[in-house]
Scaffold this motif. Sequence first.
Motif, PDB file in Angstrom:
ATOM      1  N   ASN A  61       6.098   1.871   2.850  1.00 32.67           N
ATOM      2  CA  ASN A  61       4.831   1.776   2.100  1.00 32.67           C
ATOM      3  C   ASN A  61       4.589   3.027   1.270  1.00 32.67           C
ATOM      4  O   ASN A  61       3.786   3.881   1.620  1.00 32.67           O
ATOM      5  CB  ASN A  61       3.664   1.566   3.073  1.00 32.67           C
ATOM      6  CG  ASN A  61       3.672   0.173   3.646  1.00 32.67           C
ATOM      7  OD1 ASN A  61       4.702  -0.501   3.640  1.00 32.67           O
ATOM      8  ND2 ASN A  61       2.548  -0.267   4.135  1.00 32.67           N
ATOM      9  N   MET A 103      -9.482   4.735  -5.575  1.00 32.72           N
ATOM     10  CA  MET A 103      -8.456   5.261  -4.682  1.00 32.72           C
ATOM     11  C   MET A 103      -9.024   6.140  -3.563  1.00 32.72           C
ATOM     12  O   MET A 103      -8.299   6.521  -2.651  1.00 32.72           O
ATOM     13  CB  MET A 103      -7.390   6.026  -5.477  1.00 32.72           C
ATOM     14  CG  MET A 103      -6.524   5.150  -6.346  1.00 32.72           C
ATOM     15  SD  MET A 103      -5.785   3.739  -5.489  1.00 32.72           S
ATOM     16  CE  MET A 103      -4.794   4.560  -4.273  1.00 32.72           C
ATOM     17  N   CYS A 140      -1.474  -3.519  -3.198  1.00 33.95           N
ATOM     18  CA  CYS A 140      -1.298  -2.610  -4.338  1.00 33.95           C
ATOM     19  C   CYS A 140      -2.348  -2.849  -5.414  1.00 33.95           C
ATOM     20  O   CYS A 140      -2.530  -2.018  -6.294  1.00 33.95           O
ATOM     21  CB  CYS A 140       0.111  -2.723  -4.928  1.00 33.95           C
ATOM     22  SG  CYS A 140       0.383  -4.162  -5.972  1.00 33.95           S
ATOM     23  N   GLY A 198       0.810  -1.214   0.000  1.00 32.23           N
ATOM     24  CA  GLY A 198       0.000   0.000   0.000  1.00 32.23           C
ATOM     25  C   GLY A 198       0.841   1.259   0.000  1.00 32.23           C
ATOM     26  O   GLY A 198       2.080   1.213  -0.044  1.00 32.23           O
ATOM     27  N   ALA A 199       0.132   2.387   0.065  1.00 30.63           N
ATOM     28  CA  ALA A 199       0.796   3.690   0.001  1.00 30.63           C
ATOM     29  C   ALA A 199       0.337   4.566   1.161  1.00 30.63           C
ATOM     30  O   ALA A 199       0.138   5.762   1.011  1.00 30.63           O
ATOM     31  CB  ALA A 199       0.489   4.359  -1.337  1.00 30.63           C
ATOM     32  N   VAL A 204      -0.281   8.654  -6.049  1.00 25.86           N
ATOM     33  CA  VAL A 204      -1.358   8.052  -5.256  1.00 25.86           C
ATOM     34  C   VAL A 204      -2.165   9.144  -4.559  1.00 25.86           C
ATOM     35  O   VAL A 204      -3.401   9.087  -4.500  1.00 25.86           O
ATOM     36  CB  VAL A 204      -0.774   7.064  -4.220  1.00 25.86           C
ATOM     37  CG1 VAL A 204      -1.881   6.425  -3.412  1.00 25.86           C
ATOM     38  CG2 VAL A 204       0.057   5.987  -4.913  1.00 25.86           C
ATOM     39  N   ASN A 245       6.328   8.381  -6.533  1.00 29.44           N
ATOM     40  CA  ASN A 245       5.241   7.394  -6.509  1.00 29.44           C
ATOM     41  C   ASN A 245       4.122   7.823  -5.565  1.00 29.44           C
ATOM     42  O   ASN A 245       2.942   7.735  -5.891  1.00 29.44           O
ATOM     43  CB  ASN A 245       5.780   6.021  -6.095  1.00 29.44           C
ATOM     44  CG  ASN A 245       6.788   5.495  -7.107  1.00 29.44           C
ATOM     45  OD1 ASN A 245       6.619   5.703  -8.308  1.00 29.44           O
ATOM     46  ND2 ASN A 245       7.833   4.835  -6.641  1.00 29.44           N
ATOM     47  N   GLY A 305       3.814   3.100  -2.125  1.00 26.23           N
ATOM     48  CA  GLY A 305       2.994   2.956  -3.331  1.00 26.23           C
ATOM     49  C   GLY A 305       3.805   2.901  -4.621  1.00 26.23           C
ATOM     50  O   GLY A 305       3.374   3.424  -5.649  1.00 26.23           O
ATOM     51  N   TRP A 312      -9.950   4.511   1.781  1.00 26.40           N
ATOM     52  CA  TRP A 312      -8.858   4.207   2.713  1.00 26.40           C
ATOM     53  C   TRP A 312      -9.461   3.884   4.069  1.00 26.40           C
ATOM     54  O   TRP A 312     -10.312   4.629   4.555  1.00 26.40           O
ATOM     55  CB  TRP A 312      -7.924   5.416   2.862  1.00 26.40           C
ATOM     56  CG  TRP A 312      -7.128   5.691   1.636  1.00 26.40           C
ATOM     57  CD1 TRP A 312      -7.546   6.372   0.529  1.00 26.40           C
ATOM     58  CD2 TRP A 312      -5.775   5.303   1.368  1.00 26.40           C
ATOM     59  NE1 TRP A 312      -6.538   6.426  -0.407  1.00 26.40           N
ATOM     60  CE2 TRP A 312      -5.447   5.787   0.096  1.00 26.40           C
ATOM     61  CE3 TRP A 312      -4.811   4.604   2.098  1.00 26.40           C
ATOM     62  CZ2 TRP A 312      -4.191   5.583  -0.488  1.00 26.40           C
ATOM     63  CZ3 TRP A 312      -3.567   4.409   1.537  1.00 26.40           C
ATOM     64  CH2 TRP A 312      -3.265   4.882   0.246  1.00 26.40           C
ATOM     65  N   GLN A 330      -5.234   0.560   2.332  1.00 29.64           N
ATOM     66  CA  GLN A 330      -5.695   1.076   1.049  1.00 29.64           C
ATOM     67  C   GLN A 330      -6.568   0.030   0.354  1.00 29.64           C
ATOM     68  O   GLN A 330      -6.102  -1.052   0.020  1.00 29.64           O
ATOM     69  CB  GLN A 330      -4.436   1.379   0.219  1.00 29.64           C
ATOM     70  CG  GLN A 330      -4.611   1.571  -1.254  1.00 29.64           C
ATOM     71  CD  GLN A 330      -3.276   1.461  -1.965  1.00 29.64           C
ATOM     72  OE1 GLN A 330      -2.295   2.098  -1.585  1.00 29.64           O
ATOM     73  NE2 GLN A 330      -3.208   0.617  -2.981  1.00 29.64           N
ATOM     74  N   LEU A 382       1.977   1.480  -7.641  1.00 30.82           N
ATOM     75  CA  LEU A 382       0.898   2.344  -8.136  1.00 30.82           C
ATOM     76  C   LEU A 382       1.469   3.499  -8.949  1.00 30.82           C
ATOM     77  O   LEU A 382       0.934   3.859  -9.996  1.00 30.82           O
ATOM     78  CB  LEU A 382       0.066   2.872  -6.964  1.00 30.82           C
ATOM     79  CG  LEU A 382      -0.898   1.843  -6.362  1.00 30.82           C
ATOM     80  CD1 LEU A 382      -0.206   0.967  -5.344  1.00 30.82           C
ATOM     81  CD2 LEU A 382      -2.089   2.508  -5.733  1.00 30.82           C
ATOM     82  N   GLY A 428      -6.493   0.397  -5.824  1.00 34.44           N
ATOM     83  CA  GLY A 428      -5.177   0.030  -6.332  1.00 34.44           C
ATOM     84  C   GLY A 428      -5.178  -0.203  -7.834  1.00 34.44           C
ATOM     85  O   GLY A 428      -6.031   0.319  -8.560  1.00 34.44           O
TER      86      GLY A 428
END
Lengths: 82, 595
Positions: B218, B236, B388, B204-205, B522, B518, B220, B239, B355, B223, B358
């Motif tokens: 983390n 997206m 992800c 995840g991000a 996200v 990245n 992302g 969350w 998250q 992504l 993805g």
Amino acid sequence: MDEERGARLRRLRWHCRRALLELDLMFQRFWDRVGDGVDAADEAALERLVGMEDHDLWDLVSGRQETDDRQLKDMLERLRQA
Amino acid sequence: MKISKRTFDAVIVGAGGAGLRAALQLSEAGLKTAVLTKVFPTRSHTVAAQGGVAASLGNSEEDHWHWHMYDTVKGSDWLGDQDAIEFMCRKANEVVIELEHYGMPFDRTDAGKIYQRPFGGHMSNFGEKPVRRSCAAADRTGHAMLHALYQRNVRANTQFFVEWLALDLIRDAEGDVLGVTALEMETGEIVAFQSKATIFATGGAGRIYHSSTNAFINTGDGLGMAARAGIPLEDMEFWQFHPTGVAGAGVLITEGVRGEGGILRNSSGERFMERYAPNAKDLASRDVVSRAMVTEINEGRGCGPNKDFVLLDITHLDPKVIMQRLPGIREISIQFAGTDPIKEPIPVVPTCHYQMGGIPTNYSGQVVAPRGASMSVAVPGFYAAGECACASVHGANRLGTNSLLDLLVFGKSAGETAVEDVRKSTKAHKELPQEAIDRTLARLARLDTQKEGADAHESRLAMQRTMQNHCGVFRFADKLKEGVSKILEVQQDVQRVAIKDKSKVFNTARIEALELDNLIEVAVATMISAEARKESRGAHVRDDAQDTPEHPNGRDDTNWLKHSLWFKEGNRLDYKSVKLTPLTVDTIELKKRAY
């Protein structure tokens, strides 16, 4: 600082990227505080700690487990104080 | 410029649960398989998962995959794809038993079977009463799972590239994915990894938020790479937040603290939950508690110099109870909040945890994107699994213990599909397009040559604060609108980040700047998707879409029963329908989500 040592410290810092947020935060505060001011003995102690499993390391840092190892004990105390 | 090239049948990016499970499928099938990972595999964030893995084994009481499916669809607030959910729940027993055979030390019943415990949202007989469905290994389930999978991979000769950062997807003019470019941290060398199958399992991000339970890794990465290569990101805006993370740190304070009598207070010391949930008070559901906390903060009753947190008070409890029943909480509070909870309350805020959206995939693990008249066409050579990816089994909200199940089922399924596809392909590897490699090199060259510019740390902080303040657990139309402009401004800064350290070996400043590339994708995807979705559903809760008889819980199925797709190019949004038809059983019909 010579390039070789600089690279070694940067590598050590990367090894402080952990699976658990608690440890990430602890190491981040430590490095923010000491910068590159770690000596060879600190480096050795940190190398040993970052080689451990995350949960075991957190148990030591949080005091749930104890160690008699002087070198580790001192570094754990400094991590807690950071 | 030419860079060196390594060629494999399959390349997997990420060595958490999903990546290792996928790798195992490929290596055991005899394919030449590489796994690229930023950190040593057993330091992946899967280690932090404690709760367990859901499977309707029925070891403790009667259970059925169909009941598990019902709970998952309901938990997703009907945004989950019912074909993927049926697939996952039916496969659960198989993947858990496989893991047991790999040596996973599950907790046992006296009879020697896998012990199962209850977990929130998991019920028997279509929502009737709680059921024991979670399989755990003490409170180290994720850790034990990773070790079992890693050792099995070593046995199967998976080739690990540890401390390699994947940079960009290599995609040719026909849209086929042919591998990734990656940076070896030890040397700073850039290498093209050529493969017939590329699987993203990058997690995840959660670091897009200021308060997050996610570890620093983390970011992302998968992504960001997918978005830059023209693949949309799905759902997206969804969350999952946990109500009580330590303010300023994000470390979780377990719900057990409120269970033991912990009370939430605002700046005047008021027990504000009495106003929001007169009966359940501090023990109301996560959503209700989080929303109340945010309302208190937004209305100026937060604590601290910036009035941006509330207090979790356990000072009235017997210190013995705190020490015995809430082990670890005192240490966490002292370390990360600087307060001893026996003497002072703990500052807390709702904190980003998981998250749901993805990279869009189907239940076979293939990445899917719109092409021609269809919204979901498989992208040749590209697969994704775990946090992800968006299969979509979690829809608008995830049930506890379904995340570990997701990574086992879809890691395996992506691996199986990739094995089939690689075996079917009779042609040699396609040639790598130089333009794709040049795009990576240009990104790195900019970082190497830019002297003046934005500071990576400050830009990351600006992104995290913008996301937290404008797109948190409880959302407001005006704040979201403002948030879109603000996050696009932050994105401009990120594009001109400069780093002072230009060294090659373990240049962590460069790595963090590349990770920020990245994260920002996200963050932008999240803000834009959230601003556009004018309803409340699952974890996406808007102040202007409240509970009414026409729209229970603020959910608007007439207009919004659809998946969001955000495209980087032009920040465009599109939508695709939710798959309401399962594989073999009847559709689980829409109804109000209530527990």
